[in-house]
Structures are given as structure tokens and as C-alpha cells.
Design a protein around this motif. Structure first.
Motif, PDB file in Angstrom:
ATOM      1  N   THR A 175       0.856  -1.188   0.000  1.00 45.02           N
ATOM      2  CA  THR A 175       0.000   0.000   0.000  1.00 45.02           C
ATOM      3  C   THR A 175       0.886   1.230   0.000  1.00 45.02           C
ATOM      4  OG1 THR A 175      -1.646  -1.185   1.311  1.00 45.02           O
ATOM      5  CG2 THR A 175      -1.831   1.212   1.273  1.00 45.02           C
ATOM      6  N   GLU A 176       0.498   2.218  -0.808  1.00 40.06           N
ATOM      7  CA  GLU A 176       1.195   3.497  -0.777  1.00 40.06           C
ATOM      8  C   GLU A 176       0.305   4.509  -0.075  1.00 40.06           C
ATOM      9  OE1 GLU A 176       3.653   3.262  -5.022  1.00 40.06           O
ATOM     10  OE2 GLU A 176       1.654   4.115  -4.966  1.00 40.06           O
ATOM     11  N   PHE A 177       0.909   5.399   0.677  1.00 43.31           N
ATOM     12  CA  PHE A 177       0.165   6.488   1.311  1.00 43.31           C
ATOM     13  C   PHE A 177       0.431   7.738   0.499  1.00 43.31           C
ATOM     14  CE2 PHE A 177      -1.509   4.448   5.090  1.00 43.31           C
ATOM     15  CZ  PHE A 177      -0.815   3.256   5.041  1.00 43.31           C
ATOM     16  N   ILE A 190       1.227  12.616  -3.952  1.00 40.84           N
ATOM     17  CA  ILE A 190       2.658  12.473  -3.668  1.00 40.84           C
ATOM     18  C   ILE A 190       2.792  11.250  -2.781  1.00 40.84           C
ATOM     19  CG2 ILE A 190       4.626  13.503  -2.454  1.00 40.84           C
ATOM     20  CD1 ILE A 190       3.159  16.270  -2.964  1.00 40.84           C
ATOM     21  N   GLU A 191       3.583  10.273  -3.208  1.00 40.06           N
ATOM     22  CA  GLU A 191       3.783   9.088  -2.366  1.00 40.06           C
ATOM     23  C   GLU A 191       4.660   9.477  -1.187  1.00 40.06           C
ATOM     24  OE1 GLU A 191       5.732   5.611  -4.204  1.00 40.06           O
ATOM     25  OE2 GLU A 191       6.517   5.209  -2.206  1.00 40.06           O
ATOM     26  N   VAL A 192       4.062   9.537   0.008  1.00 36.19           N
ATOM     27  CA  VAL A 192       4.872   9.887   1.176  1.00 36.19           C
ATOM     28  C   VAL A 192       5.392   8.645   1.893  1.00 36.19           C
ATOM     29  CG1 VAL A 192       4.043  12.219   1.645  1.00 36.19           C
ATOM     30  CG2 VAL A 192       2.779  10.274   2.559  1.00 36.19           C
ATOM     31  N   SER A 193       4.689   7.527   1.728  1.00 36.91           N
ATOM     32  CA  SER A 193       5.189   6.323   2.388  1.00 36.91           C
ATOM     33  C   SER A 193       4.598   5.081   1.746  1.00 36.91           C
ATOM     34  CB  SER A 193       4.876   6.361   3.884  1.00 36.91           C
ATOM     35  OG  SER A 193       3.519   6.674   4.113  1.00 36.91           O
ATOM     36  N   GLN A 194       5.200   3.948   2.057  1.00 40.03           N
ATOM     37  CA  GLN A 194       4.754   2.688   1.465  1.00 40.03           C
ATOM     38  C   GLN A 194       5.050   1.542   2.413  1.00 40.03           C
ATOM     39  OE1 GLN A 194       6.454   1.758  -2.429  1.00 40.03           O
ATOM     40  NE2 GLN A 194       4.804   0.315  -2.844  1.00 40.03           N
ATOM     41  N   VAL A 195       4.106   0.613   2.489  1.00 41.50           N
ATOM     42  CA  VAL A 195       4.324  -0.617   3.268  1.00 41.50           C
ATOM     43  C   VAL A 195       4.307  -1.787   2.296  1.00 41.50           C
ATOM     44  CG1 VAL A 195       3.382   0.244   5.446  1.00 41.50           C
ATOM     45  CG2 VAL A 195       1.829  -0.750   3.765  1.00 41.50           C
TER      46      VAL A 195
END
Ligand code: ATP
Ligand code: MG
Length: 589
Positions: A212-214, A414-419
Motif C-alpha cells: 500500500t502506498e500512502f 505524492i507518495e509519502v510512504s509505502q508498506v
């Protein structure tokens, strides 16, 4: 002594003009407000104000990681090539990997990420399922020699990331940590005041990966998203498999007709020429199987998609393993014509792949594989064969939701984080095993989780900037309150000093603009840097026993009795902090 920050001593070189190099809002604000300075393309220094905000973001990330039991550590940025050779990534990572040699000629890289390094640590020290699960993180500078470093902190070549890695004995355990991390990432976004959306980054159909991307929503974001208003579905358009709507104009079979189409090279020109819409044409993109290991090595592949849609190269690669799309300059090498490719009369061995959505179309208008000619009413199965049907196009707004069918909406982010659930990718290639409960040796199941700390700073600005500067959320603002005296000595200055000290003593991050500058300069800098609350102390106010308190976000000004300023501002700050408390459930309940 209170720790009031003094503007007169602060290294915060603000700029009156927009710097020419700034290519996006956050970049402009960061440079103008004296938060960062460029050292080289994609390489920045954080000046004191930028560093303050960055440290506040780091602290939020740290608190959320600690709250889910991840342990902070620090790995070296410099990593030996051997580890990357073991995982196989020394070769596949390509020119984005910053490589260097030491004085003995040994190869190293500057870490773009740390899967190899952490796996090499854990494989030596963790032996038994009893020591699992294990979750570790660091906040560190990362290096990626991006092909196009741009947008300031959004896409740097040296940037700050929080990267976490988890190790598990079972899929259930990995899933549990993955979900805890996802919730922590949502809380981080909430505390940063970001308007964000978690999206599927790589759906089941595309790569079978769980990730998942945030995304921080922003008009200038690099990523295109699609999302559903009726259900929870949201995905990166690159990864989404949606229902592509088609309204075939042609419903009866006609004989195929060859038409002369001189000087026609684009879909728009073709549609114009034959008097139909681009939607009703079919365009053909060419690729070649470049992988020597593939049985199809050297074969051409033609990808057919509706004329008004884009081919997704990732999906092309899934439909034909090892394929590389050709650019038109290469067409001559393969003896195929520009602007009139099609599925009829292809060269022997050509793999014809067509977008699923074209299945219901009776006949297609396509290139004739001959310069200056197209076919109308070409029928699959009659005039040519489709070798493979596949999901091929980039998803877009208006496509049907793959879950509930509702037309999707589009946004940019904007992709700020990813799990990411890595599974055994690194543990297998690097021989990282543990003794399972049944006594057997098993590779660790792993997860990895990244937050772009410096990118998040820029993302906050993208969402909060205005013509004057930025209206920070208090959680990220370099300091919470500025006291602005309109004189440098006498009663005004003394009153302001006093207020600043009292505010700092009340636990509020306070700066005083004690510079010998005109009021206009002080106000402009205050709005540019974006102190969330400004306490203006002037001569008349002091005489009347009041100060003016300005809320940067709303622009609202309130006259407050000098005796009540501390209480008043403390209440504002407290409610602003409370408004940014996370909404996503915390592990503690
Ligand atoms: P992108 O697709 O934007 O290049 P990525 O998917 O390659 O990013 P990850 O490997 O997932 O990035 O890294 C974790 C996080 O690090 C990203 O979510 C992003 O916030 C941040 N990040 C990645 N590359 C950069 C960069 N060049 N500059 C600043 N932050 C970055
Ligand atoms: Mg990513």
C-alpha cells in the motif's frame, strides 16, 4: 532562562523573490523561507528552520514506530557490494545506485534502502522462532541517483527516510505487523495534518504483491490515482486493473477495407481522416522480447489498445515476459512502419496482444503494416488473430471500479510512504534462516516499510502554501508562536520580551522578531515562514494594554489583553495540537 529563539541571531535567510530554479510550490517556499539551500542537483542543506521542521516530523515518526514496538537502530549508509551481489541487486538496481570504491579498490554503494544490510545482520544473530517477530527501524539519509532529481525535497538524490524491516516465522505474523505499520502510517499522516489516501500500489492482478502506498493529495503530485466514492477502492493508476468502458460504434460486420492514409501517423490524424473519434480507433504499440532466457527472445510483440488510451508498460511486461517497448527510432531496425502498425499482415512470429476491453468490438480500424495505409473493419478471428487478451491500459478516472463497478474518480498524489510484504525474497537469496517450532530451518518472512521524511515536509507545504508562504500545522511548524515587537527598544521591546519568555515557559515553541526591521518586512517574513500564531506588540497596543494575535491559517486577528496573551495563545496551540491528534486507532486503544 527561557529558550526563546531570536530572529536577530537566526540563520534564516529569507528571499524576497521567487528563485528561478524552484519548479514546484514546496520548493519555492522552502528556498524563499530560508529552510533549505541547494548544494547540487537533488542535494540540499537543511538550515535551522528546515531542520527544526524535519526533526519534528522525525519525532512523530519515531513515536509512532515505538508505539507499535518497532526498535530504533542505525545502519551505515555505506554498504559493501558483496551484500548486493548476494541479493542479486548489484546488477539490477542500475545507475540509480550510487557506487564507490574504497582505497583498496573494493566496491561499495551508498544505501538507497537497507534490505540487504538488515538481512545480513539478522541472519547472524537471530536463530530461533522464539526470537520472532522482530521489527526494527532507522531514520537515515538515503542516496538514489535519480534520473531526474527535481521538485526540491520531493525527488532528491540524497534524502531522509525512515525505513523499517520486520522478520516473521509465519504469514499471519507478517500480516499482523503489516497492518500495525499501515495504521501507524495513517496516524503519521494525520499528525502531519496531511490530506491523504492509502492506495493499492500493485494490485493482485499486476504483481501479486501486498503493498500500500500512502498518497498526500496534491495537484502537482507525480502519481495519478483512481478512487471509488462508493466503496473503499483506491489505487495508483499505474497499478490499477479497472473496468475499461467501451461503447463500440460499429455493431455490424463489414468487409475489411484498405484505405490510403498518406501522412497519417497519429491516432488523432487517423480519426480525423476517416471521420470517427479516437475512441473508436485501435492503436498498436510495438515491443521486442529482449530477455535471452525467454523462449520468445527476439520476437516482436504488438500491443493493441483503444485509440484514446495509454498502454501501461508494466502490464505489457506481464502479458509478454521480458518485453521492452520500442521507440519509433528503432522501428527501422525491425523493418516496421511508423504510424501504421496493426495486427493484420504482421511479420511471422509477432505476438499480438489486445486489451480485454476490445473483445466486444465487432471490427477495428487499424494500421496496415504498410506505410500510408490502414484497414477499416478489420475483424479479429476473421482478418487476424489475437494471440493473447490482457489488461493493458493505464487506468483513468471514468473507468469502472473493479470492486463495485461505480465510475472511478481521479486525483493526483505524492507518495509519502509505502508498506510492503517482501515474503522470502531477501531471506532466500541471502540464506537468512531460523529454526522453526518443528525444528526445520526456514527462511524469514519479511516486510519493509518506508516513510519519506524529507518528502513529507515538502508534501505538507504543497497542501498548505498560499501566495504569502505557508500556513503550517503546529505539528510541523519550525516554531509555534512568533512575538513581533514593532520597536527595538523601550516599553514595546520590553513588553514583547516579557511575553515571549512567558510563552516559552508555558511550553510553547516561541520566536521573537527582535530585528531592527520595518513592520512590513517583519510581517512579510512571518507569513512567509508561516509561524502558526503571531503576537504583534505595538506602541499603541502597549499603551492600551493589548496585543494583537494573528492566526496564520485563517488570517484572523484578535485583540487580547497583555495579561491574557499567554493563556490565550496556549489555548490556541493546545486546540491546534488536539485537532491533529490521530484518528486512526492506536494500539493502546
Ligand atoms: P518513487 O516511486 O516516488 O520514486 P519509491 O517507491 O521508489 O518512490 P520507496 O522505495 O518506496 O520509494 O521509498 C520509501 C519512501 O521514500 C517513498 O515513499 C518516498 O516517500 C521516499 N522517497 C523515495 N525516493 C525519494 C526521493 N528521490 N526523494 C525523496 N524521497 C524519496
Ligand atoms: Mg514506493
Amino acid at each position: 532562562m527561557s529558550n526563546v529563539v531570536r530572529m536577530s541571531a537566526l540563520y534564516a535567510p529569507t528571499l524576497k523573490e521567487d528563485p528561478a530554479e524552484a519548479d514546484v510550490t514546496s520548493h519555492r517556499v522552502l528556498l524563499r523561507s530560508g529552510m533549505i539551500r541547494k548544494t547540487a542537483a537533488g542535494v540540499y542543506s537543511f538550515l535551522p528552520l528546515g531542520w527544526r521542521s524535519l526533526r519534528k516530523i522525525e519525532q512523530i515518526v519515531r513515536e509512532e514506530m515505538d508505539a507499535i514496538g518497532s526498535q530504533e537502530m542505525l545502519m551505515p549508509a555505506m554498504q559493501p557490494a558483496e551484500l548486493w551481489l548476494e541479493s542479486g541487486r548489484w546488477d539490477v538496481y542500475g545507475p540509480e545506485l550510487m557506487r564507490l570504491k574504497d582505497r583498496h579498490g573494493r566496491d561499495f554503494c551508498l544505501g538507497p534502502t537497507h534490505e540487504e544490510l538488515i538481512t545480513s545482520l539478522v541472519r547472524h544473530d537471530v536463530r530461533s522462532y522464539r526470537e520472532l517477530p522482530l521489527s526494527l527501524y532507522q531514520i537515515q539519509v538515503k542516496f538514489r541517483d535519480e534520473i531526474r532529481p527535481r521538485f526540491g525535497l520531493l525527488r532528491g538524490r540524497e534524502f531522509i527516510m525512515k525505513d523499517a524491516y520486520s522478520f516473521h516465522a509465519s504469514q499471519e505474523s507478517l500480516q499482523e505487523t503489516y497492518e500495525a505499520m499501515s495504521r501507524a502510517y495513517a496516524r503519521i499522516c494525520e499528525r502531519l495534518g496531511l490530506d491523504f489516501r492509502p492506495v493499492e500500489a500493485d494490485s493482485g492482478q499486476i504483481g501479486g504483491k501486498v503493498t500500500t502506498e500512502f498518497m498526500a493529495l496534491a495537484d502537482e503530485g507525480e502519481a495519478a490515482l483512481v478512487y471509488c466514492e462508493d466503496c473503499d477502492f483506491a489505487a495508483n493508476a499505474e497499478a490499477a486493473s479497472t473496468v475499461v468502458p467501451r461503447h463500440p460504434a460499429v455493431t455490424v460486420a463489414r468487409p475489411m477495407e484498405k484505405v490510403h492514409t498518406p501522412d497519417i501517423h497519429t491516432i488523432a490524424e487517423l480519426a480525423d481522416f476517416v471521420g470517427i473519434s479516437a475512441h473508436d480507433t485501435v492503436k498498436t504499440m510495438a515491443g521486442v522480447v529482449d530477455d535471452p532466457a525467454s523462449p520468445d527472445h527476439g520476437r516482436l510483440a504488438f500491443f493493441l489498445v483503444p485509440g484514446d488510451r495509454e498502454l501501461n508498460p508494466i502490464k505489457a511486461g506481464l502479458a509478454v515476459a521480458g518485453v521492452r517497448l520500442l521507440d519509433e527510432a528503432e522501428f527501422a531496425t525491425f523493418d516496421i512502419p511508423k504510424g501504421s502498425l496493426g495486427p493484420v499482415n504482421t511479420k511471422p512470429g509477432t505476438i499480438v496482444v489486445a486489451e480485454n476491453a476490445l473483445r466486444d468490438e465487432v471490427s477495428w480500424g487499424v494500421g496496415a503494416n504498410e506505410d500510408g495505409y490502414h484497414f477499416l473493419h478489420a475483424m479479429p478471428g476473421r482478418d487476424f488473430e489475437v494471440g493473447r487478451w490482457a489488461d493493458l491500459v493505464v487506468a483513468q478516472a471514468g473507468d469502472g471500479c473493479p470492486v463495485c463497478g461505480t465510475p472511478l474518480l481521479g486525483a493526483r498524489g505524492i507518495e509519502v510512504s509505502q508498506v510492503f510484504q517482501l515474503g522470502t525474497k531477501y531471506s532466500e537469496s541471502m540464506g537468512a534462516t531460523f529454526t522453526a517450532e518443528d525444528g526445520s530451518e526456514k527462511p524469514f518472512l519479511m516486510g519493509c516499510y518506508g516513510v519519506g521524511v524529507s518528502r513529507s515536509l515538502a508534501a505538507v507545504i504543497e497542501q498548505r502554501a498560499d501566495e504569502m508562504g505557508v500556513a503550517w500545522p503546529v505539528t510541523v511548524a519550525p516554531l509555534e508562536v512568533a512575538v513581533i515587537p514593532l520597536a527595538v527598544d523601550g516599553e514595546v521591546a520590553d513588553t514583547a520580551e516579557n511575553l515571549a519568555i512567558r510563552l516559552a515557559e508555558a511550553g510553547i515553541e516561541t520566536v521573537i522578531d527582535d530585528r531592527d526591521e520595518r513592520a512590513g518586512v517583519k510581517f512579510a517574513d512571518a507569513d512567509l515562514i508561516g509561524w502558526p500564531y503571531q503576537v504583534v506588540v505595538g506602541k499603541r497596543g502597549v499603551a492600551e494594554g493589548i496585543a494583537e494575535v494573528k492566526d496564520r491559517a485563517s488570517g484572523e486577528r484578535t485583540s487580547v489583553a497583555l495579561t491574557e496573551v499567554t493563556e490565550h495563545v496556549a489555548a490556541l496551540v493546545a486546540s491546534a495540537r488536539a485537532a491533529l491528534a490521530p484518528k486512526t486507532a492506536h494500539p493502546a486503544g
